[in-house]
Design an enzyme around this catalytic site. Structure first.
Site, short mmCIF file in Angstrom:
data_model
loop_
_atom_site.label_atom_id
_atom_site.label_comp_id
_atom_site.label_asym_id
_atom_site.label_seq_id
_atom_site.Cartn_x
_atom_site.Cartn_y
_atom_site.Cartn_z
CG ASP A 178 -2.31 0.36 0.99
OD1 ASP A 178 -2.51 1.13 0.04
OD2 ASP A 178 -3.19 -0.06 1.74
CG ASP A 181 -9.66 1.31 -0.68
OD1 ASP A 181 -8.68 1.35 -1.44
OD2 ASP A 181 -9.56 1.17 0.54
C1 GLA Z 1 -6.00 0.78 1.45
C2 GLA Z 1 -6.13 -0.25 0.34
C3 GLA Z 1 -7.20 -1.25 0.72
C4 GLA Z 1 -6.84 -1.93 2.03
C5 GLA Z 1 -6.62 -0.89 3.11
C6 GLA Z 1 -6.01 -1.47 4.37
O1 GLA Z 1 -7.15 1.55 1.59
O2 GLA Z 1 -6.42 0.36 -0.87
O3 GLA Z 1 -7.37 -2.21 -0.30
O4 GLA Z 1 -5.70 -2.72 1.86
O5 GLA Z 1 -5.73 0.14 2.68
O6 GLA Z 1 -5.87 -0.51 5.37
#
Ligand code: GLA
Length: 500
Positions: free
Chosen positions: A128, A185
């Site tokens: 990430d 997301d």
């Molecule tokens: C980000 C990523 C998600 C997930 C969260 C975890 O938002 O894009 O897919 O992995 O972090 O905190």
């Protein structure tokens, strides 16, 4: 293909929960269909010990992370983990999971690689960027390259890396990752599914040879309507995205499970050509995507009639759009049903938010004559939004396919390239390039690396124009490049080839 903990559980995970999901992957029959990864997302971090080695979360993972990986492996599955390219995880920011502060890879690249891949035995890592953007403001390419180098040095075996920068990060990413997120997301909402498909429609040139655009974890089994679920799963399949299930496998609705196990859809995703389809036809928010299947330039193609509107839409698409001709057999991929064959147009009414996936088997495959700008590979393209006037794909009403490429030019490297301009026998062709004039622009054309002179100079103002040249193609794939090393090019829309 696999499962990931984030969509349903966020940071509220545990060793027993993960193992339960792994077992359900087997008992639901999903493993037998090819799903193999069980990925532990954010939430497993504990503290770093005196040497800096990450320890599992004390109450969520009392049995330890190695025990979890061992249980996953014992089921014949693969195990995945999560981290951040910076010092802090996303969960420590957005989910206030403060235990993730200091858990990221920054400054611990080799020691984390040793722990995660050698000591604990994980096979995959999603990396990430929350800590790296919000806290440290690091540039993406050197940061991910450094992490990849540390993993290669320490892991002792190939590890699948997912770059999670929530946007197409740049063409360097193929050197680092087997997949990369292209969007923020996902949520279990139609608007979210639609946004991701919309972004990915420009990225077909960047996915190939085991490197894929990641459309994010699936929201199947999490409340979308049946039509929306079919569009969601089917589009992730045909677009060769990773397929990471995001629901609770122990309570998944039967219809969602059946969809995830649909072998004909999975075959689109796992096809050895590993292609991502291009938009070959569009009217407003109704799109037709198509790609070769099993064989390049063969008589069989697969296609998605995707209705992103809120009303039923009747498609009427000539077979020539698919470079196919003669009597063509149609199979509904989802149901496996044979539909009535056709030799002119495919006509189908598709419900709102639904998609009709068809396999087309034609008598004849025609040589492609039309190429859209939005299919081009742009070596300097990224979607990070950091540069002013970045080279990009843009929707323009009235443009062929509905979009053009903008801001090509200004340096030798900033070009547009079509890598697979196919000619069956080779020979001389006329190329007609359609473009939107731009002030102070020029256009240079190269075919298989050789400069070609155009019929004149491009117009620099007014209505869309066409400029031509005579080019020589060799049999098989050819490369066509357009650029302008010192000025912008016009906004390129598409080109057509006519055999002479
Ligand atoms: C980000 C990523 C998600 C997930 C969260 C975890 O938002 O894009 O897919 O992995 O972090 O905190």
């Amino acid at each position: 293909m696999g499962w990931s903990s984030w969509n349903t559980y966020r940071v509220h995970i545990s060793d027993s929960l993960i193992v339960r999901q792994a077992k359900a992957m087997v008992s639901t029959g999903l493993k037998a269909k090819g799903y193999q990864f069980i990925n532990v997302d954010d939430g497993y971090f504990g503290h770093r010990d005196a040497q800096g080695f990450m320890q599992p979360h004390p109450t969520r993972f009392p049995k330890g992370m190695k025990a979890v990986a061992d249980s996953i492996h014992a089921l014949g599955l693969k195990a995945g983990l999560y981290s951040d390219a910076g010092r802090v995880t996303c969960g420590s920011i957005w989910d206030k999971d403060s235990i993730g502060i200091g858990a990221g890879l920054y400054g611990h690249e080799e020691i984390d690689a040793e722990q995660y891949f050698r000591n604990w035995g994980y096979d995959f890592i999603k990396i990430d960027y929350c800590g790296a953007t919000q806290e440290l403001d690091l540039p993406e390419e050197p940061r991910y390259r450094a992490i990849k180098q540390a993993i290669d040095k320490v892991a002792g075996r190939p590890i699948d890396i997912n770059v999670c920068r929530w946007a197409y990060p740049g063409t360097w990413v193929t050197d680092v990752a087997t997949s990369w997120r292209i969007s923020g997301d996902i949520a279990p909402k139609w608007g979210s599914v639609m946004t991701i498909i919309n972004k990915n429609r420009f990225l077909s040139a960047y996915a190939k040879n085991g490197h894929y655009n990641d459309m994010d974890m699936l929201e199947i089994g999490r409340g979308l309507t049946p039509d929306e679920e079919q569009t969601h799963f089917g589009m992730w399949c045909i677009m060769s995205s990773p397929l990471l299930i995001g629901c609770d496998l122990t309570t998944i609705p039967a219809s969602s499970l059946a969809l995830l196990k649909n072998e004909r859809l999975i075959a689109l995703n796992q096809d050895s050509l590993a292609l991502q389809p291009e938009v070959v036809w569009r009217k407003g928010e109704a799109y037709v995507f198509a790609k070769d299947f099993r064989q390049r330039n063969g008589n069989t193609r697969v296609t998605a009639f995707y209705n992103a509107t809120n009303k039923p839409f009747t498609f009427s698409v000539p077979l020539s759009t698919f470079c196919l001709a003669g009597k063509t057999k149609l199979t509904d991929i989802v149901s496996g049903k044979k539909l009535r064959a056709t030799s002119d147009s495919i006509i189908a009414t598709v419900a709102p938010h639904a998609t009709l996936f068809l396999q087309l088997e034609a008598k004849q495959r025609l040589e492609p004559t039309h190429y859209e700008a939005e299919w081009a590979f742009l070596p300097l393209f990224d979607d990070l939004g950091k540069r002013s006037k970045p080279v990009s794909y843009q929707d323009v009403e009235g443009a062929s396919g509905g979009a053009v490429i903008k801001n090509v030019g200004g340096s030798k490297e900033n070009l547009a390239r079509w890598n697979e301009v196919y000619s069956k026998e080779g020979g001389n062709y006329r190329i007609d390039i359609r473009y939107y004039p731009r002030k102070d622009s020029q256009l240079h054309l190269h075919v298989n690396g050789q400069p070609v002179s155009l019929s004149g100079s491009v117009q620099t103002q007014g209505q869309p124009q066409t400029i031509s040249a005579t080019i020589k193609l060799r049999p098989g794939n050819n490369t066509i490049e357009m650029n302008s090393p010192y000025t912008w090019t016009p906004d390129i829309d598409c080109f057509d080839l006519t055999k002479m």
